[in-house]
Motif scaffolding. Structure first.
Motif, PDB file in Angstrom:
ATOM      1  N   GLU A  58       0.804  -1.126   0.098  1.00 37.81           N
ATOM      2  CA  GLU A  58       0.001   0.180  -0.184  1.00 37.81           C
ATOM      3  C   GLU A  58       0.870   1.324   0.030  1.00 37.81           C
ATOM      4  OE1 GLU A  58      -3.663   1.940   2.684  1.00 37.81           O
ATOM      5  OE2 GLU A  58      -2.439   0.586   3.603  1.00 37.81           O
ATOM      6  N   LYS A  59       1.867   1.276   0.834  1.00 34.81           N
ATOM      7  CA  LYS A  59       2.759   2.424   1.172  1.00 34.81           C
ATOM      8  C   LYS A  59       3.634   2.618  -0.459  1.00 34.81           C
ATOM      9  CE  LYS A  59       6.594   4.334   3.626  1.00 34.81           C
ATOM     10  NZ  LYS A  59       7.648   3.817   4.710  1.00 34.81           N
ATOM     11  N   ALA A  60       4.130   1.409  -0.988  1.00 31.31           N
ATOM     12  CA  ALA A  60       4.968   1.696  -2.055  1.00 31.31           C
ATOM     13  C   ALA A  60       4.080   2.171  -3.304  1.00 31.31           C
ATOM     14  CB  ALA A  60       5.522   0.255  -2.384  1.00 31.31           C
ATOM     15  N   PHE A  61       2.900   1.535  -3.497  1.00 32.58           N
ATOM     16  CA  PHE A  61       2.205   1.790  -4.735  1.00 32.58           C
ATOM     17  C   PHE A  61       1.348   3.110  -4.965  1.00 32.58           C
ATOM     18  CE2 PHE A  61       2.054  -2.845  -5.155  1.00 32.58           C
ATOM     19  CZ  PHE A  61       3.653  -3.178  -5.535  1.00 32.58           C
ATOM     20  N   LYS A  62       1.215   3.585  -3.594  1.00 36.07           N
ATOM     21  CA  LYS A  62       0.214   4.762  -3.646  1.00 36.07           C
ATOM     22  C   LYS A  62       0.582   6.021  -4.439  1.00 36.07           C
ATOM     23  CE  LYS A  62      -1.347   8.195  -0.094  1.00 36.07           C
ATOM     24  NZ  LYS A  62      -1.216   8.408   1.631  1.00 36.07           N
ATOM     25  N   ASP A  63      -0.559   6.263  -5.091  1.00 35.87           N
ATOM     26  CA  ASP A  63      -0.319   7.498  -5.931  1.00 35.87           C
ATOM     27  C   ASP A  63       0.467   7.126  -7.238  1.00 35.87           C
ATOM     28  OD1 ASP A  63      -2.149   9.081  -4.353  1.00 35.87           O
ATOM     29  OD2 ASP A  63      -0.319   9.681  -3.265  1.00 35.87           O
ATOM     30  N   ARG A  64       0.467   5.890  -7.472  1.00 36.83           N
ATOM     31  CA  ARG A  64       1.414   5.547  -8.643  1.00 36.83           C
ATOM     32  C   ARG A  64       0.602   4.676  -9.464  1.00 36.83           C
ATOM     33  NH1 ARG A  64       7.255   5.713  -7.866  1.00 36.83           N
ATOM     34  NH2 ARG A  64       7.704   6.470  -5.742  1.00 36.83           N
ATOM     35  N   THR A  65       0.786   4.550 -10.957  1.00 38.10           N
ATOM     36  CA  THR A  65       0.460   3.971 -12.050  1.00 38.10           C
ATOM     37  C   THR A  65       1.155   3.389 -13.067  1.00 38.10           C
ATOM     38  OG1 THR A  65      -0.207   5.931 -13.366  1.00 38.10           O
ATOM     39  CG2 THR A  65      -1.916   5.236 -11.742  1.00 38.10           C
ATOM     40  N   TRP A  66       0.937   2.206 -13.555  1.00 40.64           N
ATOM     41  CA  TRP A  66       1.775   1.775 -14.686  1.00 40.64           C
ATOM     42  C   TRP A  66       0.986   1.047 -15.888  1.00 40.64           C
ATOM     43  CZ3 TRP A  66       2.483   0.880  -9.284  1.00 40.64           C
ATOM     44  CH2 TRP A  66       3.737   1.434  -8.927  1.00 40.64           C
ATOM     45  N   ASP A  67       1.327   0.933 -16.765  1.00 43.28           N
ATOM     46  CA  ASP A  67       0.721   0.153 -17.833  1.00 43.28           C
ATOM     47  C   ASP A  67       0.546  -1.228 -17.646  1.00 43.28           C
ATOM     48  OD1 ASP A  67       0.261   2.728 -19.399  1.00 43.28           O
ATOM     49  OD2 ASP A  67       2.040   2.477 -20.280  1.00 43.28           O
ATOM     50  N   VAL A  68       1.955  -1.940 -17.308  1.00 44.68           N
ATOM     51  CA  VAL A  68       1.717  -3.356 -17.079  1.00 44.68           C
ATOM     52  C   VAL A  68       2.692  -3.777 -15.822  1.00 44.68           C
ATOM     53  CG1 VAL A  68       2.514  -5.751 -18.220  1.00 44.68           C
ATOM     54  CG2 VAL A  68       1.795  -3.616 -19.606  1.00 44.68           C
ATOM     55  N   VAL A  69       2.052  -4.814 -15.104  1.00 39.62           N
ATOM     56  CA  VAL A  69       2.840  -5.417 -14.042  1.00 39.62           C
ATOM     57  C   VAL A  69       3.181  -6.747 -14.255  1.00 39.62           C
ATOM     58  CG1 VAL A  69       0.688  -5.725 -12.901  1.00 39.62           C
ATOM     59  CG2 VAL A  69       2.968  -5.879 -11.445  1.00 39.62           C
ATOM     60  N   PHE A  70       4.624  -6.916 -14.302  1.00 41.35           N
ATOM     61  CA  PHE A  70       5.107  -8.239 -14.250  1.00 41.35           C
ATOM     62  C   PHE A  70       5.149  -8.875 -12.892  1.00 41.35           C
ATOM     63  CE2 PHE A  70       6.483  -5.876 -17.966  1.00 41.35           C
ATOM     64  CZ  PHE A  70       6.221  -6.845 -19.143  1.00 41.35           C
TER      65      PHE A  70
END
Length: 268
Positions: A58-70
């Motif tokens: 939750e802390k690391a991904f907050k307010d972030r976006t990506w097209d693809v996750v591997f």
């Protein structure tokens, strides 16, 4: 694909994938525990996560976006669910590194041999999965969690045995060294057959799935499987030395309860 998040990315197939993405001009973020150094310098962004701690995600991904996750590092149903929850609305496609282990022992498995939509997963941590049977359940359950709950396309890449020069498992190296050094080894079932894939080809396949519109499970790998005795014979021919096979020898790390191989017709 302009941006990608890699859960993992510092070892074996993962680091090859990172380099391929960099070469493609993709903005790469790697998320790991921060325990293994990488050689990518300022070419990547880094996040520190613990797959067994949902709060760290939750802390690391907050307010972030990506097209693809591997996803290279998921080894439990709980981790799959936690990651899915924390990436909801933040990615457009999910490429999950699964395994041919989702299939029962046997040869020439097609993708339909295991249907993750029909599997009822039980939430467990990675510590609850023990041995090959536990690994099989973990990958089956993780696939089921992802396919049954994701609101974005999911690809489950069911890799066979991955080999390469920096394979940290050293399972193939075991056989090469025993033949080369004349050390006895014990192969319980020489005729059992397995599918393999090269680590570089594995990374390239992951990239191709990100570029593709395909979603669902898929079997990459060499066109044909191979028996353990055929593998030993290949090593003998390359080295020019006969293997010493003995019931008293060191047990092969490929001593599994059955054959495991996949049909790659869909990939073709």
């Amino acid at each position: 694909m302009k941006s990608a998040l890699i859960l993992g990315g510092t070892q074996f197939v993962g680091k090859r994938l990172v380099q391929l993405l960099i070469d493609e001009g993709v903005e790469v973020t790697i998320a790991t525990r921060g325990l293994t150094a990488d050689a990518f310098g300022d070419q990547v962004s880094r996040l520190i996560i613990n797959r067994q701690d949902a709060g760290s995600l939750e802390k690391a991904f907050k307010d972030r976006t990506w097209d693809v996750v591997f996803d290279q590092t998921c080894y439990s149903s709980q981790e799959a669910l936690d990651t899915l929850n924390e990436l909801k609305g933040k990615v457009q496609k999910y490429i999950f590194t699964s395994s041919q282990a989702v299939y029962d022992f046997g040869t020439n498995h097609v993708e339909e041999s295991f249907n993750p939509f029909d599997y009822k997963p039980v939430l467990k941590s990675r510590r609850d999965y023990i041995g090959y049977v536990g690994y099989q359940e973990a990958k089956r359950a993780a696939e089921a969690i992802l396919f049954q709950n994701a609101d974005f396309p999911v690809v489950a890449v069911r890799f066979p045995i991955i080999i390469g020069k920096d394979d940290y498992t050293n399972r193939l190296q075991f056989h090469v060294e025993h033949v080369k050094e004349g050390k006895p080894m014990f192969i319980e079932h020489p005729d059992f057959r397995y599918s393999f894939i090269d680590s570089g080809e594995a990374a390239s396949f992951l990239l191709s799935m990100a570029k593709s519109n395909y979603q669902g499970p898929v079997n990459p790998g060499s066109a044909e499987d191979i028996s353990l005795i055929e593998l030993v014979e290949l090593i003998e021919n390359l080295i020019g030395t006969e293997a010493i096979l003995s019931d008293d020898g060191d047990p092969s790390p490929y001593n599994l309860p059955g054959s495991w191989s996949v049909n790659t017709s869909l990939v073709k």
